[in-house]
Design a protein around this motif. Structure first.
Motif, PDB file in Angstrom:
ATOM      1  N   ILE A  34       0.838  -1.202   0.000  1.00 25.32           N
ATOM      2  CA  ILE A  34       0.000   0.000   0.000  1.00 25.32           C
ATOM      3  C   ILE A  34       0.876   1.257   0.000  1.00 25.32           C
ATOM      4  CG2 ILE A  34      -1.622   1.344   1.395  1.00 25.32           C
ATOM      5  CD1 ILE A  34      -2.791  -1.397   2.306  1.00 25.32           C
ATOM      6  N   ASN A  38      -0.103   2.913  -3.435  1.00 27.43           N
ATOM      7  CA  ASN A  38      -1.341   3.668  -3.247  1.00 27.43           C
ATOM      8  C   ASN A  38      -1.214   5.162  -3.556  1.00 27.43           C
ATOM      9  OD1 ASN A  38      -4.208   3.518  -2.450  1.00 27.43           O
ATOM     10  ND2 ASN A  38      -3.568   4.862  -0.778  1.00 27.43           N
ATOM     11  N   ILE A  44      -7.051   3.236  -1.609  1.00 33.26           N
ATOM     12  CA  ILE A  44      -7.377   3.171  -0.183  1.00 33.26           C
ATOM     13  C   ILE A  44      -7.273   4.578   0.387  1.00 33.26           C
ATOM     14  CG2 ILE A  44      -6.663   2.274   2.064  1.00 33.26           C
ATOM     15  CD1 ILE A  44      -5.854  -0.297   0.666  1.00 33.26           C
ATOM     16  N   THR A 119     -11.987   1.943   0.926  1.00 33.19           N
ATOM     17  CA  THR A 119     -11.674   2.188  -0.479  1.00 33.19           C
ATOM     18  C   THR A 119     -12.542   3.299  -1.052  1.00 33.19           C
ATOM     19  OG1 THR A 119     -13.215   0.455  -1.203  1.00 33.19           O
ATOM     20  CG2 THR A 119     -10.914  -0.175  -0.838  1.00 33.19           C
ATOM     21  N   ALA A 158      -7.539  -1.413  -5.742  1.00 29.83           N
ATOM     22  CA  ALA A 158      -6.746  -1.970  -4.651  1.00 29.83           C
ATOM     23  C   ALA A 158      -6.459  -3.446  -4.891  1.00 29.83           C
ATOM     24  CB  ALA A 158      -7.463  -1.770  -3.320  1.00 29.83           C
ATOM     25  N   MET A 163      -2.929  -4.542  -3.210  1.00 36.58           N
ATOM     26  CA  MET A 163      -3.001  -3.934  -1.878  1.00 36.58           C
ATOM     27  C   MET A 163      -3.827  -4.766  -0.902  1.00 36.58           C
ATOM     28  SD  MET A 163      -3.362   0.131  -2.642  1.00 36.58           S
ATOM     29  CE  MET A 163      -3.454   0.578  -4.364  1.00 36.58           C
TER      30      MET A 163
END
Length: 456
Positions: A34, A38, A44, A119, A158, A163
């Motif tokens: 993540i 991300n 997320i 999310t 994700a 993730m």
């Protein structure tokens, strides 16, 4: 660590259960992933790393209990999570922290899953493009300049980016299936009532359902087993528990193929990819027949019910975003005659499709009418030269199916020449969720498109 994050949820659960890895080790691998990807994807939007570590440590300290013991999961920001910020994608709820979990969150926790965060979703899940004023846009892991779809776009992105192995979504007009198609993952819109969604204001509303999202159909099935089941707070909750189809493969099944669901415009690249699906089923031994469907009655029915629901749910709020406000305004003009017409159209369509499914086991069709579009674009306004009247129209291939009260899966079907994912939609008769998953699994295993990872 990246390889660990791309194992299936079933394999992760097995490794934790047999103590080959710890829940903490598994979680830390995902937290690292993540942190790595991300910031570029924005999938997320609320991360609860310390809380998740505490849950993982607690999982390691006790004997495995549920089927998802120690497996990381993320929840859509429409699902209420006790003690975890839940914004619904709206500035009006930017600081909202619920005091109880939604049922799907509660059931995942009981199955042993470890919550890592929330999310992204458009405001109140409005639209099939994930962008809002609180967190901005979620980008497609396969091409960061493109949309991840919506409204469960954060969940799909994700999953695709490694993730989390599991994520919950929700689907009114394609909000679970469209992002699965855009991000090369799998998603199931279950038969309404399969995964109950108790409501204090719209308890009998059946167009919107929660459901599982994952990278494989086997993981979809595993997650559905954890979240399905009767709940007395939902008046149309299905009483019998979900059971997997004991049969394997699709040999002998009757498959109906519709390239455009009765004349909908479809982007040529999407059409080219989905047109390969019938041949796959034929090679697997299914009897495939192209059909000429007329689902056009679903359009009016869906729009009336949706507008009524928006006015009921959000009509008292000020400061709504333009898409939500557009739906609310239309809902304020819905009359009793409109609802009567919608009910009549939907009932007639349901009975006609009951006859259709006496002849065919499943229907296959495109999930979305277009491949992922530029992330800066609010919505699709034209398909293959056909101008669309509003932001809803480009998702008719998904929301027409929503009206049928039927289970529908999105499964990876291939890629456009530029590498954008395209999914195929597998629709079954109402309550035949197990058949849909069986067919989806056979297609997935024969094609392996879901194994192609994004170039992050």
């Amino acid at each position: 660590m990246s390889e660990l994050c791309y194992l299936t949820a079933a394999e992760m659960a097995r490794l934790v259960r047999t103590r080959q890895i710890s829940a903490v080790e598994l979680l830390e691998a995902h937290l690292d992933r993540i942190e790595q990807v991300n910031p570029r994807v924005n999938a997320i939007v609320t991360l609860v790393a310390e809380r998740a570590l505490d849950a993982a440590k607690a999982a390691d300290a006790r004997e495995p209990e549920g089927a998802l013991h120690g497996v990381p999961v993320a929840h859509k920001d429409l699902a209420s999570t006790a003690g975890i910020r839940t914004t619904y994608g709206s500035p009006l709820y930017a600081a909202n922290v619920p005091d109880k979990d939604d049922l799907i969150v509660e059931r995942l926790r009981r199955a042993g899953a470890v919550t890592v965060g929330k999310t992204n979703t458009p405001e109140f899940g409005t639209g099939s493009h994930t962008v809002n004023e609180v967190f901005g846009a979620t980008r497609n892991p396969y091409d960061l300049s493109r949309s991840a779809g919506g409204s469960s776009g954060g969940a799909a992105a994700a999953l695709a980016a490694g993730m989390v192995p599991l994520a919950d979504g929700s689907d009114m007009g394609g909000s679970l299936r469209n992002p699965a198609s855009f991000c090369n993952v799998a998603g199931l819109r279950p038969t309404p009532g399969r995964v109950p969604a108790p409501s204090e204001i719209a308890a009998w509303y059946t167009l919107s359902v929660p459901g599982p999202m994952a990278r494989t159909v086997e993981d979809l099935t595993l997650m559905l087993e954890a979240v399905a089941g009767f709940d007395p707070r939902s008046p149309y909750s299905i009483t019998e528990g979900f059971r997997r189809d004991p049969e394997q493969g699709v040999a002998g099944l009757r498959v109906a193929w519709s390239p455009d669901l009765g004349g909908l415009p479809v982007d040529p690249e999407t059409a080219a990819v989905t047109a390969t699906a019938p041949g796959v089923f034929e090679r697997l031994g299914a009897r495939v027949e192209q059909v000429d469907l007329d689902l056009s009655d679903a359009d009016d029915a869906f729009r009336v019910y949706r507008a009524w629901f928006y006015a009921l749910s959000f009509g008292e709020l000020d400061g709504l975003g333009p898409n939500t406000a557009w739906n609310v305004e239309r809902g304020r003009h819905v009359t009793g005659a409109d609802l009567a017409r919608a009910e009549r159209l939907r009932s007639g369509l349901y009975q006609r499709m009951a006859g259709f499914f006496d002849t065919y086991d499943v229907l296959i069709a495109p999930v979305s009418q277009v491949p992922p579009f530029p992330v800066e674009q609010p919505h699709v306004s034209e398909i293959n030269g056909v101008r669309l009247p509003d932001y809803l129209s480009w998702m008719r291939s998904a929301y027409w199916i929503s009206v049928l009260h039927a289970p529908a899966a999105s499964v990876p079907a291939g890629f456009t020449p530029s590498g954008l994912p395209v999914g195929v939609q597998i629709v079954g008769r109402p309550f035949a969720d197990a058949t849909v998953l069986r067919v989806a699994h056979a297609f997935e295993q024969a094609t392996r498109h879901g194994e192609r990872r994004p170039p992050l």
